[in-house]
Each structure stands twice: as C-alpha cells, then as structure tokens.
Design an enzyme around this catalytic site. Structure first.
Site, mmCIF file in Angstrom:
data_model
loop_
_atom_site.group_PDB
_atom_site.id
_atom_site.type_symbol
_atom_site.label_atom_id
_atom_site.label_comp_id
_atom_site.label_asym_id
_atom_site.label_seq_id
_atom_site.Cartn_x
_atom_site.Cartn_y
_atom_site.Cartn_z
ATOM 1 N N GLU A 67 -1.331 -2.278 -7.801
ATOM 2 C CA GLU A 67 -1.947 -0.961 -7.937
ATOM 3 C C GLU A 67 -3.453 -1.081 -7.794
ATOM 4 O O GLU A 67 -4.082 -1.904 -8.482
ATOM 5 C CB GLU A 67 -1.626 -0.350 -9.302
ATOM 6 C CG GLU A 67 -0.194 0.088 -9.478
ATOM 7 C CD GLU A 67 0.017 0.858 -10.773
ATOM 8 O OE1 GLU A 67 0.900 1.726 -10.796
ATOM 9 O OE2 GLU A 67 -0.695 0.595 -11.770
ATOM 10 N N CYS A 68 -4.040 -0.283 -6.940
ATOM 11 C CA CYS A 68 -5.478 -0.196 -6.749
ATOM 12 C C CYS A 68 -6.072 -1.585 -6.513
ATOM 13 O O CYS A 68 -5.903 -2.156 -5.456
ATOM 14 C CB CYS A 68 -6.134 0.533 -7.933
ATOM 15 S SG CYS A 68 -7.772 1.202 -7.550
ATOM 16 N N GLY A 69 -6.773 -2.155 -7.490
ATOM 17 C CA GLY A 69 -7.332 -3.485 -7.300
ATOM 18 C C GLY A 69 -6.278 -4.514 -6.959
ATOM 19 O O GLY A 69 -6.488 -5.403 -6.120
#
Length: 435
Positions: free
Chosen positions: A326-328
């Site tokens: 997720e994201c990073g």
C-alpha cells in the site's frame, strides 16, 4: 454500560488540538482513569501518539469509509475504560461534499452519532471577544450536536484571557481552560503530518510536559463531568484477515496500517509476523501473505535498495504466494523509486512501477475501489473504501490495473494500483470493505 466520551475538535487544523489531546490523555491516565482514545477520520499517524500518551491502543473511526456495524465494533474497544477521548481531524464540520456512505467524514458526524459532547480548541491569538463569535457559530451550527465548551489556546496575557472569557460568557459558551502561548510545546512535522511517534527523540517527556501544562490551565474535573455518550449495536464485526499467517513489514519506513485492521485480523485468528526491511530482515518463510504498509520509503530508499536479504526473500515469496503493498509499500514493489534529489534507487522489481519524489504532487482524499484482480483472500469485484495521501508522481506503470478507483465524488482517479502474477499494490490505504 455506555462509556462516556468527548470529542476534542477545533475550527481548523493547526489550532493545537493534538497537544490538548495528548496532555489530557496523560493527565487523566495519571489520575487513575482508563482512557480509551480514538481518532476521527483517516489519519494513520495520530493513533500511535495516543497510545504513547495513555497506554491503550487507539483506533480510527470514520463516518464516510465505515459502515455502522464496523463503527460499533471499533467503538466496542472502549469496553472496560472509564472514559473515551476522541480527537477530531481538520475542522469540526470538515468532510467531503457528497455523502456516499454513512456520513461525510466530518468529526461532527462521529460526535453526533456517538453522543460525545464537543470540546472546541480555539486559537485566540490575534483576537479577543471576537473569538466568542467563532465558538458560538460552531456550537449552534448543528443543534443536534452536543457541545461541552471551549479550551482557549495561545492566550497572550492575563488581560487577553479576561477579554476572551468575557466574550465567551456573553455568548453563553463555557470555558474549560485557557492555555498560555508556548512556542516550545509543538511536535515536529513533515509532509504527511506529524513525524511518526517512533521517530520522536523524546516523546514520553514531551507528553509529560503537555500533561503538566494541561493540569495547570484546564479544569480536569469539569472536563470529566462533561463526558457523555450513547451505546451502539453489538452486532458489528471487525474486518476479516486476507490470510492466516501474515508477514507484516513494520519499521520507520513501513508503518501506516489502520489499527482496527490488525485488531480484526488477530481477533479472527490470523497470526501477524512483523519484520523490518530497514534491518534487512526477510519476511517469514512460512507466511501465507506478505503485506507492505505505507510509510516513508522515500526517506530510506538507499537502505531499502541495498537490503539484499529483504529483497531476495520478498521475491522468493512472490513466486508462490501473494504479496501486497500500500502506498509506500507499493512503491517498493516497483522497479525504482526516485528520491527528492533525483537519485534513482532500484526496488524489488516485482511490478513495473517507477515513482518519483523529484516531481512532487499531492494526492489526497477518500477512495472507493472495486478490485479487478484478487488481493490475497479478497476476490476480484470486492468493493473497498480507503484513503490516499502521498506526494509521489508515477513515471511508469506498465502492469494491469488492480482496481477501478474513484474519489468521494465518484470521479475516477488515475492511481488504480496494479498487479502482476501474485503481486498487487495500490496507492490507497484500505480502511474497510464497502458492504
């Protein structure tokens, strides 16, 4: 038995409500009370500060992203506490324009639903009696919202305090405390908000200082007396785990995962096995799923790129079992991450994604996603609600999209996530299934 609570809110961001929240949590805990903290809205940094202040895990409550049953299930985490303190986000009434869920995500939604009176933290710098007009507007804007009173912040002098109090008295607004201006009582910030609790050089001392400050300048007894609430249903359920044994990246680069998800996974019998990519630890060899949360990989891109045991273990796992980021975490699954100075760092290469912080652009808001491919135990067509907040720019994204993603106004967004084989990733942080 209903646990009484309060919502600590403000007219806008930056008024000092987090300082008030942390000081109250510590001071009331030191008085022998078991205080259950919550965070209204999708902020994934503040709950760790709440836990550090009072010793109890803090959970997000979100009227846009969560169905009523999930809200009730999370609120039930207050069982056994003496009192609830919930911290609002942004301004008290700030949310999204369209509804599309159980509310529009404002702190006022949650206070109204739970019956928690609002304590409004008002920054009175640069005004005196005029501050009462602000407070009165917030108190009367919604007649169904319980309102306990105000805590004045950044008071310049005793005379200033007297003038502000006169205005509040004339407006019929109760003053629960007045905090003198203190430039040293601030927490360090970076582009996604506060610096993470784990990174604060002396967090416990800072919170202890806040508690002393609050003791000296607010009426703790009156604040406790103002707490109230109403019981919710006991029929709700926390989210179920996407796998049985989950290897979860957890360190300064990977820390943004909502606490209620982890609690739900554990309560359903899943085993969560933490590991640290920054310490070059490989995920557990017998894990069913590797989950890379969001965080700040852009600050540690060189260390991640050289973490050979981590990257080798991640690639080996992806040959036979699912990996999700997720994201990073999604960025780390890609081919490369370019830092703010323009340096390119090779990542895991499990997806073709290339992202850059040299070309910063803010992406912020609620997300509704319909999966186009499975994510571990979540099948295609699963509907999810989440939140996106990052400053990276996609330079390359050659893989198939993971989901059809829209914002809170049902407008499609370009950040669809992607998938390749057993590897999936998204820029939005999952909050809950959209049942």
């Amino acid at each position: 038995m209903t646990v009484p609570g309060l919502m600590i809110a403000a007219p806008a961001s930056g008024t000092g409500k987090t300082t008030v929240m942390l000081g109250l949590l510590r001071a009331l805990s030191e008085n022998g009370l078991a205080i259950q903290p919550f965070k209204s809205g999708p902020d994934y940094i503040d709950p760790a500060f709440h836990r550090a202040a009072c010793g109890r895990a803090s959970f997000n409550l979100d009227s846009w992203a969560m169905m009523p049953g999930l809200i009730d299930a999370i609120a039930a985490e207050a069982s056994g506490a003496d009192m609830i303190l919930a911290e609002g986000s942004m301004g008290l009434y700030d949310g999204v324009a369209s509804v599309g869920g159980t509310g529009h995500g404002a702190s006022a939604d949650m206070a109204r639903r739970m019956g928690w009176p609002v304590i409004l933290v008002v920054d009175v710098s640069g005004q005196a009696q005029s501050a009462a007009a602000t407070a009165m507007g917030f108190a009367r804007f919604d007649p169904d919202l319980p309102f306990a009173g105000v805590i004045l912040n950044r008071v310049a002098s005793p005379r200033h305090e007297r003038l502000v109090r006169r205005g509040m008295e004339a407006a019929g607004i109760r003053v629960l405390g007045a905090l003198p201006r203190r430039g040293d009582l601030t927490l360090p910030e970076r582009h996604l908000g506060l610096v993470q609790a784990v990174e604060h050089p002396d967090l416990d001392k800072a919170i202890a200082d806040y508690a002393v400050f609050l003791r000296d300048h607010v009426d703790l007894a009156a604040i406790c007396d103002a707490a109230s609430g109403r019981g919710g249903s006991t029929a709700g359920q926390l989210p179920l785990p996407p796998a049985q044994r989950i290897a979860l990246a957890q360190d300064e680069a990977f820390s943004f995962i909502y606490p209620h998800l982890l609690e739900g996974w554990r309560c359903a019998g899943a085993e969560i096995v933490p590991f640290s990519p920054l310490a070059d630890e490989a995920p557990a060899a017998d894990a069913d799923l590797v989950w890379l949360p969001g965080g700040y990989p852009e600050l540690h891109a060189g260390r991640i790129a050289s973490a050979s045991r981590f990257l080798t273990g991640l690639r080996h796992h992806a040959e036979t079992r699912p990996v999700h980021g997720e994201c990073g975490g999604y960025m780390v699954l890609g081919e490369a991450l370019i830092d703010k100075d323009g340096a390119r760092h090779a990542m895991a290469g499990l997806l073709g994604l290339v992202t850059s912080y040299a070309q910063r652009r803010m992406h912020l808001g609620y997300r509704h996603a319909r999966l186009l491919a499975p994510v571990a135990g979540m099948p295609a067509e699963t509907a999810l609600r989440g939140h996106e907040f990052h400053y990276s720019t996609i330079l390359e994204q050659p893989d198939a999209p993971l989901a059809h993603v829209t914002d809170a106004d049902s407008v499609a967004v370009a950040e669809t996530g992607s998938h390749r084989g057993r590897v999936t990733g998204s820029f939005f942080h999952m909050i809950a299934p959209a049942l």
